[in-house]
Design an enzyme around this catalytic site. Structure first.
Site, PDB file in Angstrom:
ATOM      1  N   CYS A 142       0.834  -1.204   0.000  1.00 38.59           N
ATOM      2  CA  CYS A 142       0.000   0.000   0.000  1.00 38.59           C
ATOM      3  C   CYS A 142       0.873   1.261   0.000  1.00 38.59           C
ATOM      4  O   CYS A 142       1.400   1.636  -1.037  1.00 38.59           O
ATOM      5  CB  CYS A 142      -0.979  -0.045   1.168  1.00 38.59           C
ATOM      6  SG  CYS A 142      -2.418   0.979   0.883  1.00 38.59           S
ATOM      7  N   HIS A 153      -3.689  -5.039   0.703  1.00 41.10           N
ATOM      8  CA  HIS A 153      -3.066  -5.593   1.922  1.00 41.10           C
ATOM      9  C   HIS A 153      -3.174  -7.122   1.906  1.00 41.10           C
ATOM     10  O   HIS A 153      -4.123  -7.678   2.467  1.00 41.10           O
ATOM     11  CB  HIS A 153      -3.762  -5.031   3.161  1.00 41.10           C
ATOM     12  CG  HIS A 153      -3.464  -3.599   3.393  1.00 41.10           C
ATOM     13  ND1 HIS A 153      -2.389  -3.175   4.141  1.00 41.10           N
ATOM     14  CD2 HIS A 153      -4.074  -2.476   2.949  1.00 41.10           C
ATOM     15  CE1 HIS A 153      -2.361  -1.850   4.152  1.00 41.10           C
ATOM     16  NE2 HIS A 153      -3.367  -1.407   3.433  1.00 41.10           N
ATOM     17  N   GLU A 209      -1.636  -9.219   3.598  1.00 45.19           N
ATOM     18  CA  GLU A 209      -1.499  -9.815   4.935  1.00 45.19           C
ATOM     19  C   GLU A 209      -2.847 -10.146   5.570  1.00 45.19           C
ATOM     20  O   GLU A 209      -2.932 -11.004   6.451  1.00 45.19           O
ATOM     21  CB  GLU A 209      -0.678  -8.889   5.857  1.00 45.19           C
ATOM     22  CG  GLU A 209      -1.353  -7.581   6.284  1.00 45.19           C
ATOM     23  CD  GLU A 209      -1.149  -6.434   5.296  1.00 45.19           C
ATOM     24  OE1 GLU A 209      -0.887  -6.715   4.110  1.00 45.19           O
ATOM     25  OE2 GLU A 209      -1.265  -5.262   5.714  1.00 45.19           O
TER      26      GLU A 209
HETATM   27  N1  GLN Z   1      -1.887   6.713   2.969  1.00 39.50           N
HETATM   28  C1  GLN Z   1      -1.996   5.968   1.750  1.00 39.50           C
HETATM   29  C2  GLN Z   1      -3.375   6.124   1.135  1.00 39.50           C
HETATM   30  O1  GLN Z   1      -4.300   6.493   1.794  1.00 39.50           O
HETATM   31  C3  GLN Z   1      -1.688   4.504   1.997  1.00 39.50           C
HETATM   32  C4  GLN Z   1      -2.658   3.830   2.914  1.00 39.50           C
HETATM   33  C5  GLN Z   1      -2.173   2.493   3.437  1.00 39.50           C
HETATM   34  O2  GLN Z   1      -0.985   2.190   3.396  1.00 39.50           O
HETATM   35  N2  GLN Z   1      -3.070   1.692   3.969  1.00 39.50           N
HETATM   36  O3  GLN Z   1      -3.540   5.827  -0.020  1.00 39.50           O
END
Ligand code: GLN
Length: 553
Positions: free
Chosen positions: A391, A525, A527
């Site tokens: 992410c 994600h 995970e």
């Molecule tokens: N802050 C970034 C976004 O909002 C990444 C978010 C995250 O890593 N969950 O896109």
């Protein structure tokens, strides 16, 4: 539909209520998950629910220091991290119905009141809030053998009272023998006396009794076995049967818990409390294999994790576990070197070279520490160390490659204060259930992100396609910003491959580097979907890459 018709629909389900006492953080979530896994191993179906008495609508806007990780369900709810334990131990996907907070219930209740739906009556905690709690507990449990319902916090917390009252009422309203109460307590060892002390447990049970709940089973956390005498004393003073005082010794790995609890006869006690005497023995083969693999690795890899909140183990709970699962699959111990990204901004980066076999930048929010994360990407890219960006970690990789390879010197994210070249930005539109939806910075923070499971198509012949073994995947998301496709040509010329895209091709989901042994960034994600018995292929491949690297250094 009224509460009683709901109750009739789910009449077949048996309810296990789990409460905690003495102190918080005793591991109610883990105990519930492990017990559920044991009942599953006996052939029963389970559903697990967490009731959180705090006033936040969900944990989405809470600081990780307060709350730990926010676990995202497939249907896009931001929930308590215990739901992660539930999924990892049972493999059953949770839904937004499985984490209910007082905030959510009050929000619904007060909106109903404003709409005049209470027809002029005084709206009260009992019965209106307690009915709403009971409805949430009993909804959609058709066909489930055992519903676990864990109450957050400890008995005696003011905000927990309506929840304890609701489960007390349910004990009377459900048919006889359909509800069992388990209370988790602590037996502290007092060195001066050389004894495990039972008094805090006695007080905790008294507190529970004062609100009308008699526990059926006491699960006692302790760092050494409970002597017979103490066990008898607890049974006597807490009004429970002696075999129902079950010790929960500290375990080396959380994945030992199902086996250890079974040895302590926790599952047999629960079944006997329900009057079930003919249950099949559990098949624990899988848990024995997992436990054996955790304790007998054939090697070791060291992974550098550059993030924020690194001092708080719970902040990246699912990530830690996914790496353990991948270690099990590769038969290695995965040692994590956590570095606060701000420190990484100042430290001599070469210090880490030769000491680590892979680098990971996990999800994150906000500008603080980003330059450290970008520096970590540069190290991984230039020294050809395996890199996984999750992410925010993917977004940092795109910024690094933009700046240092594609020549887009002012590259940054619109999440930061000043940015000349927004290689990461908000997309104004994205596809959501076939409707065009709009996102902006100005809406409520809670729930304004792209949340939950979305589909992605993987590029034929790419590394990521090879890892998954298919070209269509569903993964869970929690982000606002995306890679800005206006920069696609320049980034591709710099060697970046857009190897995963949303079905409409508007949103980059996976990036990878061509001339690198293992360099992948994902907007989702992974995970959140990994299980010890079903490790996520991306982590398995990443750790395999680290094993390769460990042979080189
Ligand atoms: N802050 C970034 C976004 O909002 C990444 C978010 C995250 O890593 N969950 O896109």
């Amino acid at each position: 539909m009224g509460f009683f018709s709901l109750l009739c629909d789910s009449i077949m389900a048996r309810y296990i209520f789990i409460t905690g006492g003495v102190v918080s953080s005793l591991g109610k979530g883990l105990a519930s998950a492990a017990l559920a896994a044991l009942l599953q191993a006996r052939g029963y179906s389970v559903r697990l629910r967490k009731l959180d008495p705090y006033l936040n609508v969900d944990p989405g806007t809470m600081n990780p220091y307060q709350h730990g990780e926010v676990f995202v369900t497939a249907d896009g709810a931001e929930t308590d991290l215990d739901l992660g334990h539930y999924e990892r131990f049972t493999g059953c996907p949770s839904s937004r119905m499985d984490n209910i907070t007082a905030g959510r219930l009050y929000l619904d209740l007060l909106s109903k009141e404003r709409r005049g739906e209470y027809l002029g009556v005084t709206v009260q905690v009992i019965p209106h809030l307690t009915d709403a709690i009971k409805e949430s507990i009993t909804a959609e449990n058709e066909g489930v053998d055992f519903v676990f319902c864990e109450i957050g916090g400890t008995v005696g917390d003011i905000e927990g009272l309506p929840f304890f009252e609701a489960i007390r009422q349910l004990g009377n309203e459900l048919p006889r023998g359909q509800a069992v109460y388990i209370h988790l307590t602590l037996l502290p060892f007092v060195a001066a006396a050389g004894e495990l002390k039972t008094k805090p447990t006695q007080h905790s049970v008294k507190e529970l009794l004062s609100i009308g709940i008699q526990p059926d089973i006491l699960l006692c956390r302790c760092d050494r076995p409970i002597p017979e005498n103490e066990r008898r004393k607890i049974a006597l003073f807490c009004n429970v049967r002696e075999p129902a005082v079950v010790q929960a010794l500290d375990v080396k790995s959380i994945y030992d818990a199902p086996i250890v609890y079974h040895k302590e006869r926790l599952d047999s006690e629960v079944l006997s409390a329900f009057g079930i005497t003919n249950a099949p023995e559990p098949d624990l083969k899988t848990w024995h294999t997992i436990s054996h693999r955790v304790h007998n690795p054939e090697g070791e890899v060291r992974i550098l994790v550059v993030g924020k909140y690194t001092s708080l183990p719970d902040a990246y709970k699912s990530l830690r576990e996914a790496l353990v699962h991948a270690g099990i699959a590769n038969r290695v111990r995965v040692c994590l070197e956590w570095v606060e990204s701000e420190i990484f901004e100042k430290k001599d980066l070469d210090f880490f070279l030769g000491n680590v076999h892979a680098i990971l930048v996990p999800g994150g929010f906000g500008e603080r520490g980003t330059e450290g994360k970008i520096a970590a990407v540069k190290i991984a890219r230039t020294y050809k160390i395996p890199y996984l960006g999750i992410c925010f970690g993917m977004q940092m990789a795109v910024i690094e490659i933009s700046r240092n390879v594609a020549g887009i010197t002012g590259a940054g994210s619109t999440e930061f204060r000043h940015v000349q070249e927004p290689v990461i930005s908000l997309m104004t539109e994205w596809t959501d259930d076939d409707e065009r939806a709009h996102r902006s910075k100005s809406t409520d923070l809670g729930g304004s992100m792209r949340l939950g499971s979305y589909e992605a198509y993987l590029k034929a012949g790419s590394k990521i396609e090879n890892i998954y073994g298919c070209n269509r995947i569903f993964e869970r998301h929690r982000h606002r910003y995306e890679v800005n496709l206006h920069y696609r040509d320049r980034l591709e010329k710099a060697g970046l491959v857009f190897s995963g895209l949303s079905p409409d091709s508007l949103l980059p989901e996976v990036i990878e580097l061509k001339d690198h042994p293992w360099f992948i960034g994902v907007q989702y994600h992974p995970e959140l979907k990994s299980k010890p018995f079903d490790p996520h292929p991306l982590f398995v491949s990443f750790i395999a890459g680290a094993v390769e690297q460990s042979r080189l250094v």
